[in-house]
Design a protein around this motif. Sequence first.
Motif, PDB file in Angstrom:
ATOM      1  N   ARG A  31     -42.894  -5.886  19.021  1.00  0.00           N
ATOM      2  CA  ARG A  31     -43.567  -5.043  18.040  1.00  0.00           C
ATOM      3  C   ARG A  31     -42.749  -3.808  17.685  1.00  0.00           C
ATOM      4  NH1 ARG A  31     -49.048  -3.162  20.002  1.00  0.00           N
ATOM      5  NH2 ARG A  31     -49.015  -2.247  17.906  1.00  0.00           N
ATOM      6  N   ALA A  32     -41.787  -3.453  18.552  1.00  0.00           N
ATOM      7  CA  ALA A  32     -41.008  -2.233  18.334  1.00  0.00           C
ATOM      8  C   ALA A  32     -40.076  -2.402  17.137  1.00  0.00           C
ATOM      9  CB  ALA A  32     -40.214  -1.890  19.584  1.00  0.00           C
ATOM     10  N   GLU A  33     -39.818  -1.282  16.464  1.00  0.00           N
ATOM     11  CA  GLU A  33     -38.907  -1.272  15.320  1.00  0.00           C
ATOM     12  C   GLU A  33     -37.903  -0.141  15.471  1.00  0.00           C
ATOM     13  OE1 GLU A  33     -40.669  -1.733  11.450  1.00  0.00           O
ATOM     14  OE2 GLU A  33     -42.597  -2.292  12.329  1.00  0.00           O
ATOM     15  N   ARG A  34     -36.767  -0.315  14.809  1.00  0.00           N
ATOM     16  CA  ARG A  34     -35.723   0.698  14.885  1.00  0.00           C
ATOM     17  C   ARG A  34     -36.064   1.898  14.012  1.00  0.00           C
ATOM     18  NH1 ARG A  34     -30.311  -2.225  13.295  1.00  0.00           N
ATOM     19  NH2 ARG A  34     -31.629  -2.610  11.476  1.00  0.00           N
ATOM     20  N   VAL A  35     -35.565   3.059  14.443  1.00  0.00           N
ATOM     21  CA  VAL A  35     -35.800   4.281  13.686  1.00  0.00           C
ATOM     22  C   VAL A  35     -35.174   4.176  12.297  1.00  0.00           C
ATOM     23  CG1 VAL A  35     -35.320   6.758  13.591  1.00  0.00           C
ATOM     24  CG2 VAL A  35     -35.993   5.705  15.754  1.00  0.00           C
ATOM     25  N   LYS A  36     -33.988   3.582  12.183  1.00  0.00           N
ATOM     26  CA  LYS A  36     -33.290   3.503  10.891  1.00  0.00           C
ATOM     27  C   LYS A  36     -34.042   2.664   9.863  1.00  0.00           C
ATOM     28  CE  LYS A  36     -29.411   1.664  12.135  1.00  0.00           C
ATOM     29  NZ  LYS A  36     -28.067   1.060  12.020  1.00  0.00           N
ATOM     30  N   ASP A  37     -34.972   1.802  10.335  1.00  0.00           N
ATOM     31  CA  ASP A  37     -35.752   0.985   9.407  1.00  0.00           C
ATOM     32  C   ASP A  37     -37.017   1.687   8.941  1.00  0.00           C
ATOM     33  OD1 ASP A  37     -33.909  -1.097   9.732  1.00  0.00           O
ATOM     34  OD2 ASP A  37     -34.969  -1.846  11.502  1.00  0.00           O
ATOM     35  N   LEU A  38     -37.371   2.796   9.567  1.00  0.00           N
ATOM     36  CA  LEU A  38     -38.627   3.471   9.251  1.00  0.00           C
ATOM     37  C   LEU A  38     -38.447   4.886   8.736  1.00  0.00           C
ATOM     38  CD1 LEU A  38     -40.719   2.388  12.372  1.00  0.00           C
ATOM     39  CD2 LEU A  38     -40.751   1.352  10.103  1.00  0.00           C
ATOM     40  N   ALA A  39     -37.257   5.460   8.860  1.00  0.00           N
ATOM     41  CA  ALA A  39     -37.068   6.865   8.493  1.00  0.00           C
ATOM     42  C   ALA A  39     -35.642   7.093   8.030  1.00  0.00           C
ATOM     43  CB  ALA A  39     -37.396   7.774   9.685  1.00  0.00           C
TER      44      ALA A  39
END
Length: 379
Positions: A31-39
């Motif tokens: 479920r975790a996502e990378r920071v670069k994909d969200l911000a």
Amino acid sequence: MKYSHDNSRSQVAWLLLGLLLVLAGSIETARAERVKDLATFSGVRSNQLVGYGLVVGLDGTGDRTTQAPFTTQTLVNMLERLGITLPKGISLQLKNIAAVTVHADLPPFAKPGQTIDVTVSSIANASSLRGGTLLITPLKGLDGQVYAIAQGNLVVGGLGTSGQDGSRITINVPSVGRIPNGASVELEVPNTFADGNSLQLNLNRSDFTTATRLSSRINEMLGVGTAQSIDSTTVRIRAPESISDRIAFVSVIENLEFVPGDAPARVIINSRTGTVVISSHVRVMPAAVSHGSLVVSISEDFDVSQPQPFARQGETVVTPDSTIDVVQQDSRMFLFKPGVDLNEIVRAVNDVGAAPGDLVAILEALREAGALRAELVVI
């Protein structure tokens, strides 16, 4: 033997516990996502450039200069800058040139000498830019400065052709083309990435839960006090002042993985296409829905009334004969129980046989009744 048997059971229990922890960790990681994909980091952004120029070398598909005089004026101005003066009063009737706008996105940290892609679009009545060449065109930013120079041969994916009888066929859009690496960067755009002792990380979608979890994940990884949530969009992060250390620091930050907050419950309705999207957190409170329609048909016929043969009195008249038919379609009712989720909503509506328009009406009625626990968004 008893001790050995108990010891074996204990080992099996620990193995099962370890397996459950591994499975739980894998589910959390999935479920975790990378920071670069969200911000994105504040100050690290592209800039839009635009310019006006001429495309030449077209095979008779250029502007009709009688209807677009600015195309001829641009050509005359260009020739004068090249030292060629045309006789006064001359009327140019050219079909192989087209006035175009050129636009491009200047990526962050682009340096002079690097190349970027450009898009060329006709602004007059040219039917096709296929086979044309863009002449040197300065690309400016909103501040009026020239940041890039564009020139080159166009790649046009569209095709258009016509016959002498007026018939015409067009594939895609032949009046727009691209030039890969068609512009050379001439001026670097200043940014604030290296200024100060902190960086701001802006979420692509504002959410207080996601901002809180992001700051907590950074503090967990790099130490307490490193990150601080400013609002639902921004997280402020203490960063090294050295530019090389700051770049390495940002690389670590953007590859961190964390679990973002769930999206709010929304029902998105596209009024033009009838598309309905329901998020997974949509819930419905107890409600009963009846779906059906009343069809009223009115038909008009005409009868001719005429007197008997050899009658001395009377005349032929036309009398209307109206028929009204009322048909009540089978109306089905279904009941929503408390806490109904997305799957049950869709299944119930499909069982009724509702079309997208009917589904929209049902959802709007549920919202008006206060039974729809979601935001209804119509686009």
